[in-house]
Design an enzyme around this catalytic site. Structure first.
Site, PDB file in Angstrom:
ATOM      1  N   ASP A 251     -12.929  29.530  -8.915  1.00 62.40           N
ATOM      2  CA  ASP A 251     -13.178  29.963  -7.543  1.00 62.40           C
ATOM      3  C   ASP A 251     -12.831  28.841  -6.569  1.00 62.40           C
ATOM      4  O   ASP A 251     -12.891  27.656  -6.916  1.00 62.40           O
ATOM      5  CB  ASP A 251     -14.662  30.304  -7.344  1.00 62.40           C
ATOM      6  CG  ASP A 251     -15.096  31.537  -8.110  1.00 62.40           C
ATOM      7  OD1 ASP A 251     -14.225  32.303  -8.537  1.00 62.40           O
ATOM      8  OD2 ASP A 251     -16.321  31.713  -8.278  1.00 62.40           O
ATOM      9  N   ARG A 252     -12.521  29.218  -5.347  1.00 58.14           N
ATOM     10  CA  ARG A 252     -12.224  28.245  -4.301  1.00 58.14           C
ATOM     11  C   ARG A 252     -13.309  27.154  -4.231  1.00 58.14           C
ATOM     12  O   ARG A 252     -13.010  25.960  -4.127  1.00 58.14           O
ATOM     13  CB  ARG A 252     -12.136  28.955  -2.943  1.00 58.14           C
ATOM     14  CG  ARG A 252     -11.914  28.022  -1.758  1.00 58.14           C
ATOM     15  CD  ARG A 252     -12.367  28.684  -0.457  1.00 58.14           C
ATOM     16  NE  ARG A 252     -11.575  29.865  -0.144  1.00 58.14           N
ATOM     17  CZ  ARG A 252     -10.524  29.867   0.671  1.00 58.14           C
ATOM     18  NH1 ARG A 252     -10.149  28.757   1.268  1.00 58.14           N
ATOM     19  NH2 ARG A 252      -9.878  30.998   0.902  1.00 58.14           N
TER      20      ARG A 252
END
Length: 342
Positions: free
Chosen positions: A150-151
C-alpha cells in the site's frame, strides 16, 4: 499483501442493485453518484459504448429510467495509461545484482502509476535507476513489479530486472510460500489485546459493497489467510495496544488491515478501517498520543522478505528496520510494556 495496495477501478465490473431511493433516476446520474472515481461524462461515454448491462441486457441509453430491483453492471475497459517514464527519485537499496533489486519502500510512495498517481512512483524511480533495459519487463505499465505494498505501508520489496527473474519471482509470490521458500513478515501495532499469542484469520475478502475504496470480509470473496504472533503487549488503565508479527498465506489488497479489524483489533492510526477508534487516542498518555497522531497512516511495516534467487537458487532474506515514525511509536510504548507468556 498484494499487497497490494492502491485499488484499480476501470477494468473491474461494478455491480449495483437499484433500490427505492434510486428508482426513477437516470442511469448515468445514478451510476455517477455511486461510482466515486469515474466522472459522469466518462460514464455516459461508457453507456453509449455498450459497457453497461441491466439484468443481463446491454443498455446504451444514458437517460434510461431505472426501476427498483434492477441489477446494473458497468464494465469499464482498462485505462490507456501512458508508458511510465524515468524519474530521478532516491531509492533505499538493500541489495542489487543483474537479476533483481531489493528496496526499502518509504511511506507515501505508490508502487506503480495509476489514476491519481501518474508519477513519482517506485516504477518511475526503478526505470531511472535501472535504465531503459527495465522497460517492458513483466509488462509495459508495471515493469519489474512482482508484488505491491500500500502507498502508506513501508518496508521491503523486490523488483525483477530481467524477464527470467520476473517469471521466477512471480511464481514464488503466487505460491505464497506454501510449497516454496517465499517468506513475508509484517510488523503491526493493533488496538486492544488479542485473546491468544498466536492466531490465524481465515476470512475471504472482496470489494466493500458500501465503499469501493475499501475491502471487506465477504462470503463470496477471494480466499484470504493471515497468521499473526504477538511480539509485545502495552497498556494502561484505559487502553491496550499489541505489537504483532503478521505472515501472509495469501496476498489480497489491504489483507492485514481488514483481517485485524475483522477480529476486533484494527491497526493503530488506520484511518480507513479503524475510524471508530479515533477517540481512543484521547485516553493515552500525551507522548504516546502525539506519536500516534503524527503517523497519519496505518501502523504497518513490511519488516522481512525472503525468497529464492532466480538464478543462483540461494535462499535470501532481507530486513528493514522500523521507519522513524513507527520507531517513535515503539519508543513511546516501551514504558508501558506488559510482560506476557509467549
Amino acid at each position: 499483501m498484494a499487497d497490494d495496495t492502491d485499488l484499480e477501478f476501470e477494468g473491474e465490473p461494478v455491480e449495483l442493485v437499484v433500490d427505492e431511493a434510486n428508482a426513477g433516476g437516470r442511469l448515468d446520474a445514478v451510476l455517477a453518484k455511486e461510482h466515486d472515481v469515474l466522472s459522469r461524462s466518462r460514464i455516459k461515454d461508457l453507456i453509449l459504448a455498450g459497457a453497461v448491462t441491466i439484468d443481463g441486457k446491454t443498455v446504451s441509453e444514458p437517460k434510461y429510467r431505472l426501476k427498483a430491483g434492477e441489477t446494473i453492471v458497468l464494465l469499464a475497459p482498462p485505462p490507456e495509461d501512458p508508458e511510465p517514464q524515468a524519474e530521478d527519485i532516491p531509492l533505499d537499496i538493500l541489495y542489487e545484482d543483474d537479476e533483481l533489486i531489493v528496496i526499502n519502500k518509504p511511506v507515501g510512495m505508490v508502487v506503480h502509476p495509476a489514476p491519481g498517481s501518474p508519477n513519482g512512483t517506485l516504477v518511475n524511480a526503478l526505470i531511472f535507476h535501472c535504465g531503459e533495459s527495465l522497460k517492458g519487463i513483466g509488462g509495459v505499465k508495471r515493469p519489474g513489479i512482482v508484488h505491491r505494498l500500500d502507498r502508506d505501508t513501508s518496508g521491503v520489496m523486490v523488483a525483477a530486472k530481467t524477464e527470467k527473474a520476473h517469471k521466477h519471482l512471480s511464481e514464488q509470490f503466487a505460491d505464497h510460500g506454501r510449497t516454496g521458500p517465499l517468506h513475508r513478515a509484517y510488523t503491526a501495532f493493533a488496538w486492544g489485546t488479542t485473546q491468544s499469542a498466536l492466531g490465524s484469520v481465515d476470512a475471504p475478502l472482496g470489494r466493500d459493497p458500501g465503499n469501493r475504496l475499501k475491502q471487506a470480509v465477504r462470503k463470496d470473496g477471494r480466499e484470504a489467510i493471515t497468521h499473526y504472533a504477538v511480539e509485545a503487549r502495552y497498556g494502561g488503565e484505559k487502553w491496550d495496544i499489541t505489537r504483532i508479527q503478521c505472515q501472509l498465506e495469501t496476498g489480497r489488497t489491504h489483507q492485514i488491515r481488514v483481517h485485524m479489524a475483522h477480529i476486533g483489533h484494527p491497526l493503530v492510526a488506520d484511518q480507513v478501517y479503524a475510524s471508530g477508534y479515533a477517540t481512543k487516542v484521547n485516553r493515552l498518555p500525551e507522548e504516546l498520543a502525539d506519536a500516534i497522531l503524527a503517523l497519519g497512516r496505518q501502523a504497518l511495516h513490511a519488516a522481512e522478505l525472503g525468497f529464492e534467487h532466480p538464478t543462483t537458487g540461494e535462499e535470501m532474506t532481507f530486513e528493514a528496520d522500523l521507519p522513524d515514525d513507527l520507531q517513535a511509536l515503539q519508543d513511546a510504548l516501551e514504558p508501558y510494556d506488559k510482560a506476557f507468556a509467549r
